[in-house]
Design a protein around this motif. Sequence first.
Motif, mmCIF file in Angstrom:
data_model
loop_
_atom_site.group_PDB
_atom_site.id
_atom_site.type_symbol
_atom_site.label_atom_id
_atom_site.label_comp_id
_atom_site.label_asym_id
_atom_site.label_seq_id
_atom_site.Cartn_x
_atom_site.Cartn_y
_atom_site.Cartn_z
ATOM 1 N N GLY A 187 0.813 -1.211 0.000
ATOM 2 C CA GLY A 187 0.000 0.000 0.000
ATOM 3 C C GLY A 187 0.841 1.252 0.000
ATOM 4 O O GLY A 187 0.546 2.218 -0.715
ATOM 5 N N LEU A 188 1.923 1.271 0.782
ATOM 6 C CA LEU A 188 2.810 2.438 0.801
ATOM 7 C C LEU A 188 3.485 2.645 -0.554
ATOM 8 O O LEU A 188 3.561 3.764 -1.063
ATOM 9 C CB LEU A 188 3.872 2.243 1.895
ATOM 10 N N GLY A 189 3.964 1.547 -1.138
ATOM 11 C CA GLY A 189 4.589 1.664 -2.460
ATOM 12 C C GLY A 189 3.610 2.140 -3.507
ATOM 13 O O GLY A 189 3.941 2.998 -4.334
ATOM 14 N N LEU A 190 2.388 1.620 -3.469
ATOM 15 C CA LEU A 190 1.384 2.043 -4.444
ATOM 16 C C LEU A 190 0.969 3.499 -4.220
ATOM 17 O O LEU A 190 0.654 4.213 -5.174
ATOM 18 C CB LEU A 190 0.160 1.127 -4.360
ATOM 19 N N TRP A 191 0.982 3.950 -2.995
ATOM 20 C CA TRP A 191 0.672 5.364 -2.731
ATOM 21 C C TRP A 191 1.725 6.275 -3.333
ATOM 22 O O TRP A 191 1.405 7.314 -3.921
ATOM 23 C CB TRP A 191 0.571 5.578 -1.220
ATOM 24 N N LEU A 192 3.001 5.876 -3.202
ATOM 25 C CA LEU A 192 4.071 6.656 -3.828
ATOM 26 C C LEU A 192 3.937 6.635 -5.347
ATOM 27 O O LEU A 192 4.150 7.659 -6.016
ATOM 28 C CB LEU A 192 5.435 6.106 -3.399
ATOM 29 N N ILE A 193 3.594 5.475 -5.901
ATOM 30 C CA ILE A 193 3.384 5.382 -7.348
ATOM 31 C C ILE A 193 2.220 6.277 -7.776
ATOM 32 O O ILE A 193 2.276 6.949 -8.810
ATOM 33 C CB ILE A 193 3.129 3.922 -7.756
ATOM 34 N N ARG A 194 1.158 6.306 -6.979
ATOM 35 C CA ARG A 194 0.008 7.152 -7.294
ATOM 36 C C ARG A 194 0.403 8.634 -7.343
ATOM 37 O O ARG A 194 -0.005 9.371 -8.242
ATOM 38 C CB ARG A 194 -1.093 6.928 -6.260
ATOM 39 N N ARG A 195 1.206 9.051 -6.360
ATOM 40 C CA ARG A 195 1.649 10.450 -6.356
ATOM 41 C C ARG A 195 2.440 10.784 -7.617
ATOM 42 O O ARG A 195 2.245 11.840 -8.227
ATOM 43 C CB ARG A 195 2.514 10.727 -5.125
ATOM 44 N N ARG A 196 3.330 9.890 -8.020
ATOM 45 C CA ARG A 196 4.130 10.138 -9.227
ATOM 46 C C ARG A 196 3.249 10.155 -10.470
ATOM 47 O O ARG A 196 3.406 11.020 -11.350
ATOM 48 C CB ARG A 196 5.202 9.064 -9.359
ATOM 49 N N LEU A 197 2.303 9.211 -10.553
ATOM 50 C CA LEU A 197 1.406 9.186 -11.707
ATOM 51 C C LEU A 197 0.530 10.434 -11.762
ATOM 52 O O LEU A 197 0.234 10.952 -12.843
ATOM 53 C CB LEU A 197 0.539 7.929 -11.665
ATOM 54 N N LEU A 198 0.087 10.905 -10.595
ATOM 55 C CA LEU A 198 -0.721 12.132 -10.580
ATOM 56 C C LEU A 198 0.062 13.314 -11.135
ATOM 57 O O LEU A 198 -0.478 14.139 -11.872
ATOM 58 C CB LEU A 198 -1.180 12.427 -9.142
ATOM 59 N N ARG A 199 1.353 13.407 -10.759
ATOM 60 C CA ARG A 199 2.178 14.497 -11.292
ATOM 61 C C ARG A 199 2.380 14.357 -12.793
ATOM 62 O O ARG A 199 2.342 15.350 -13.535
ATOM 63 C CB ARG A 199 3.538 14.523 -10.583
ATOM 64 N N GLN A 200 2.605 13.131 -13.249
ATOM 65 C CA GLN A 200 2.907 12.931 -14.664
ATOM 66 C C GLN A 200 1.681 13.035 -15.557
ATOM 67 O O GLN A 200 1.795 13.390 -16.737
ATOM 68 C CB GLN A 200 3.577 11.572 -14.862
ATOM 69 N N THR A 201 0.502 12.697 -15.040
ATOM 70 C CA THR A 201 -0.720 12.748 -15.851
ATOM 71 C C THR A 201 -1.573 13.967 -15.565
ATOM 72 O O THR A 201 -2.620 14.135 -16.185
ATOM 73 C CB THR A 201 -1.562 11.482 -15.624
ATOM 74 N N GLY A 202 -1.119 14.813 -14.617
ATOM 75 C CA GLY A 202 -1.884 16.010 -14.324
ATOM 76 C C GLY A 202 -3.224 15.736 -13.677
ATOM 77 O O GLY A 202 -4.128 16.576 -13.724
ATOM 78 N N GLY A 203 -3.394 14.585 -13.054
ATOM 79 C CA GLY A 203 -4.648 14.263 -12.400
ATOM 80 C C GLY A 203 -5.808 14.026 -13.351
ATOM 81 O O GLY A 203 -6.968 14.168 -12.969
ATOM 82 N N LEU A 204 -5.505 13.640 -14.596
ATOM 83 C CA LEU A 204 -6.564 13.422 -15.582
ATOM 84 C C LEU A 204 -7.057 11.980 -15.555
ATOM 85 O O LEU A 204 -6.312 11.050 -15.221
ATOM 86 C CB LEU A 204 -6.048 13.751 -16.985
ATOM 87 N N ALA A 205 -8.319 11.833 -15.942
ATOM 88 C CA ALA A 205 -8.910 10.506 -16.048
ATOM 89 C C ALA A 205 -8.492 9.843 -17.353
ATOM 90 O O ALA A 205 -8.074 10.525 -18.295
ATOM 91 C CB ALA A 205 -10.436 10.613 -15.974
ATOM 92 N N PRO A 206 -8.561 8.500 -17.444
ATOM 93 C CA PRO A 206 -8.185 7.829 -18.697
ATOM 94 C C PRO A 206 -8.965 8.343 -19.902
ATOM 95 O O PRO A 206 -8.399 8.526 -20.981
ATOM 96 C CB PRO A 206 -8.494 6.355 -18.404
ATOM 97 N N SER A 207 -10.271 8.581 -19.739
ATOM 98 C CA SER A 207 -11.067 9.076 -20.865
ATOM 99 C C SER A 207 -10.601 10.469 -21.279
ATOM 100 O O SER A 207 -10.567 10.805 -22.472
ATOM 101 C CB SER A 207 -12.549 9.106 -20.493
ATOM 102 N N GLU A 208 -10.212 11.293 -20.289
ATOM 103 C CA GLU A 208 -9.716 12.627 -20.607
ATOM 104 C C GLU A 208 -8.375 12.562 -21.322
ATOM 105 O O GLU A 208 -8.123 13.331 -22.267
ATOM 106 C CB GLU A 208 -9.595 13.451 -19.332
ATOM 107 N N LEU A 209 -7.501 11.654 -20.889
ATOM 108 C CA LEU A 209 -6.211 11.488 -21.566
ATOM 109 C C LEU A 209 -6.405 10.998 -22.998
ATOM 110 O O LEU A 209 -5.733 11.470 -23.928
ATOM 111 C CB LEU A 209 -5.340 10.505 -20.792
ATOM 112 N N ARG A 210 -7.301 10.034 -23.181
ATOM 113 C CA ARG A 210 -7.555 9.527 -24.535
ATOM 114 C C ARG A 210 -8.115 10.643 -25.422
ATOM 115 O O ARG A 210 -7.688 10.827 -26.571
ATOM 116 C CB ARG A 210 -8.540 8.358 -24.484
#
Length: 535
Positions: free
Chosen positions: A186-209
Amino acid sequence: MYRAIPRTLAGQAVAWLLMLVAVIVVAGSVLAAIDARVDGDRAARGEVTAIAVSLADSPSTSRALMSSDPAATLQPVTEQVRKATDIAFITIMGTDGTRYTHTNPGLIGQKYIGSTAEALRGEVHTETYTGTLGPSVRTVAPVRAPDGRIVGLVAAGITQQSLTAAWRAQLPLIAAIALAALVTAGLGLWLIRRRLLRQTGGLAPSELRLMYEHHDAVLHAVREGLVVTERGQPALVNDEARRLLGAGHNGEIELPTFLVTGDEPLVDVLYAEQGRTLVVSRSPVPTDATAAVVTIRDRTELADAMGELDSMTRFAEALRSQLHESANRLHTVVAMIETGRSAEAALMATTEMQLSQRLIDRMTETVAEPALAALLLGKSAQAAERGISLMLTEDSQFGDDAIELLTVGEMITVVGNLIDNALDACDPADPWVEVTVVGDPARLEVVVADSGPGMDPGEFDRAQARGYSTKAGGDALGRGLGLALVAQVVDRHHGTLRAENTYASVVTVLLSAPERSGRADVADADAAIEGDGDR
């Protein structure tokens, strides 16, 4: 507001990964618990078998069974072994199943409850059976006399309750390990989530597509070249940029030097590249110091038209200046006639006409192309108005057929811009410009010399490559295109443009007809002669 399914790509990815990790951890814990139980049963079977066989093989056991009171001898021994090994019971019995030992002394003398047929046949038999102590795992082994006869049996067992207790004692450890794995994941996935949020700008998959599809459509549809560079390499190049830079639709592209050198912002800077006049702007990416966004606009036709328009405008200004001077002279001649000085008026009028006619005759005799002759006349008038001496050398000769190497518009662009640059660059203390135009169907040479200081090779190269100007204002005033336009025409026809400082600042343009064209013309002429002979 709480959402059962996260909206962002980072949240959804982490949620799915967390579910997967939870399933893996739970499945692993269940398998570990099952494995612990199986291992406990296996170990119990091995332990009771070893105890039963060891006691059955002991000579003292067979001697005690053949004595008059086996219980008195065997009971203390079996109890000692049972307590040392922590098993449920050790029962030694006769061949008829009569117990001589038992955990409960009150059951000694009674019949053994369990299977004994296999042991009586000489086999070591292990089974799970419910006896006086409840369900148990037990092993029965035969006891042999020295002569090989079976004189009794030894049964050793562990109750299922004991096995279950031992297995359940391992569950807290398994649960603790599973919980630690879940917390770590859970801790590792939380860190991954933070990095993904920065890299994707907090966008949803449909918004990215949707963003990708829209951006891809815009990149292909926009009529402006767009290049994204990263560490000097193209990270993204749209179709228009590939066309303007001369690259294929899907092929590799090598960016020109001016696009990848330097990191300063550019705003509407003019460059000449592969026969095109390009307007380039560059903006660094705020979040990445090594990346930049470059926009490219094609201004080739506009630059050509502006060059020709500039030449025509200056020519018109020169004609207006001549008209003004002619009006002044005409007023002077009229005034002289009115004052009775007719002879002097006639001399003044004819002298001016003769000078003008001589200049026109000189230009038309030397230059057969009317547009080029008119340009040179206009530049002469413009130079005279600015107090600059402009001369067409005696070596100049431009016939009717010389225009085959360049179009009229290209000729005006080359000669007009070279003369304009020379007029601006000549020495104010001794202002003069010298023009030589020599042309025939196979060769065209334009030489423009002036009394200025000239340019060194590096400065001359920069002046050809982009909207370079030595005058204040530079590109912002639309200057610096003259030599770039000349270089563009020369490159288009595979000619030579060079500058040198000899007796003056000299710029030379040299164009030659392709050799294959000459050979084709000769072949055509030979064929025509042969055809005439046939006729």
